[in-house]
Design a protein around this motif. Sequence first.
Motif, PDB file in Angstrom:
ATOM      1  N   GLN A 180      -2.887  28.005  22.229  1.00 32.58           N
ATOM      2  CA  GLN A 180      -2.754  29.224  21.438  1.00 32.58           C
ATOM      3  C   GLN A 180      -4.108  29.913  21.291  1.00 32.58           C
ATOM      4  N   PRO A 181      -4.116  31.234  21.136  1.00 36.13           N
ATOM      5  CA  PRO A 181      -5.384  31.919  20.881  1.00 36.13           C
ATOM      6  C   PRO A 181      -5.944  31.546  19.512  1.00 36.13           C
ATOM      7  N   ASP A 182      -7.253  31.550  19.402  1.00 33.98           N
ATOM      8  CA  ASP A 182      -7.903  31.172  18.140  1.00 33.98           C
ATOM      9  C   ASP A 182      -7.451  32.055  16.984  1.00 33.98           C
ATOM     10  N   GLU A 183      -7.205  33.328  17.256  1.00 34.87           N
ATOM     11  CA  GLU A 183      -6.788  34.249  16.205  1.00 34.87           C
ATOM     12  C   GLU A 183      -5.450  33.842  15.600  1.00 34.87           C
ATOM     13  N   MET A 184      -4.554  33.298  16.432  1.00 28.60           N
ATOM     14  CA  MET A 184      -3.258  32.847  15.928  1.00 28.60           C
ATOM     15  C   MET A 184      -3.415  31.583  15.094  1.00 28.60           C
ATOM     16  N   ILE A 185      -4.274  30.678  15.546  1.00 25.30           N
ATOM     17  CA  ILE A 185      -4.541  29.458  14.786  1.00 25.30           C
ATOM     18  C   ILE A 185      -5.090  29.805  13.409  1.00 25.30           C
ATOM     19  N   ALA A 186      -5.998  30.770  13.350  1.00 23.18           N
ATOM     20  CA  ALA A 186      -6.592  31.171  12.066  1.00 23.18           C
ATOM     21  C   ALA A 186      -5.534  31.750  11.137  1.00 23.18           C
ATOM     22  N   LYS A 187      -4.655  32.607  11.663  1.00 23.99           N
ATOM     23  CA  LYS A 187      -3.609  33.206  10.835  1.00 23.99           C
ATOM     24  C   LYS A 187      -2.618  32.143  10.366  1.00 23.99           C
ATOM     25  N   LYS A 188      -2.371  31.142  11.213  1.00 25.93           N
ATOM     26  CA  LYS A 188      -1.462  30.063  10.838  1.00 25.93           C
ATOM     27  C   LYS A 188      -2.017  29.273   9.651  1.00 25.93           C
ATOM     28  N   SER A 189      -3.294  28.937   9.709  1.00 25.15           N
ATOM     29  CA  SER A 189      -3.894  28.138   8.632  1.00 25.15           C
ATOM     30  C   SER A 189      -3.909  28.890   7.307  1.00 25.15           C
ATOM     31  N   GLU A 190      -3.966  30.227   7.377  1.00 27.39           N
ATOM     32  CA  GLU A 190      -4.006  31.050   6.158  1.00 27.39           C
ATOM     33  C   GLU A 190      -2.623  31.580   5.786  1.00 27.39           C
TER      34      GLU A 190
END
Length: 355
Positions: free
Chosen positions: A224-234
């Motif tokens: 997954q793109p890093d931006e999606m991982i960040a949005k998932k965690s938040e």
Amino acid sequence: MKDISVQELISSSKYIPVDVRAPIEHKESAIPGSVNIPLFTDEERQEIGTLYKKSGEEAAKWRAMEIVSPKLPRLLGEIKELKKTGAEPIIHCWRGGMRSRSVASFLEYAGIPSYRLEGGYRAYREYILERIPEILPQKAVVLHGMTGTGKTDLLKALQEKGYPVVDLEQMANHRGSIFGMIGMGEAHNQKTFDALLFDRLNEIKGANYFIIEAESKRIGRAAQPDEMIAKKSEGIHFLVKSSIPKRVQRIYDEYVHPFKEEAWFEEEVKEKVTKLLRRISQDAATSLQVALKEKNYLDLIEILLIHYYDPRYGHALQEYSGPFHEIDADAPDVLEQLEKKITHAITNSNSGLKI
């Protein structure tokens, strides 16, 4: 001959990409919905490449002409047939070079107006990688849950009802559990995953949120793109819960019952289960081997859930601080329950987003 930009191609439904690269290239990296009408077979492409290295460009071009010339009526005919569907074929190769230019020129000579994708597949890939972070909706709604709780079914049901679901497992053609991979075929590579992800994000463009399953960064062969991982965690987190018996039955009904009579099934399960024997206790491994030998797949699934998957998933949940909104997957109204809770959570989120 007219060049069409990637943005023009994506923004209009009247175009259909025609990939004139060899089948192996198309399989490795294709624009979703594209039609492969190759100038060369995989073997012919390799022959020309070898000749280019050994004898130079002129010899390679001459051999390419010898190979392509007899094929031209058929190739042009196939492209002409596509026009009868009402779509406008857009010819492309890897980077908008000789192959696509040659086909477009032949079409023009035949009196057929031709369109070519500017920059080829490479330009398409550069474009989508740049755009994916930009079109990600602002908020993520994340479904967590142990293996067999029915998260994928819930995602599919929500998507059918028009919710902005992003099914990452479908895009990767990969599911985490050993039974989840039964009947799936080869996992998608990164290029295919990225293209499918972009397509879906483009479909839900304008939504304030998106719904995904809690997946690790890497899903099979793709990440997954890093931006999606960040949005998932938040994001807003839901924990889907279900009893062991219900989970066992779900997995059995979806991944065992439809395939257990297939010739390949027993051997594939044996191969996958054997790899896990060293990762569980000796007693559990012994029980697992007995269940495997007796083809008692219900017991086999239960042993794997209790002794392998659940402990690992429980550890993964600790990566999130919560809060988790709980969903009872065994309830008859689970979908309605989930819809109401998503609506409530989104409406009352600190971001002020509303459905």
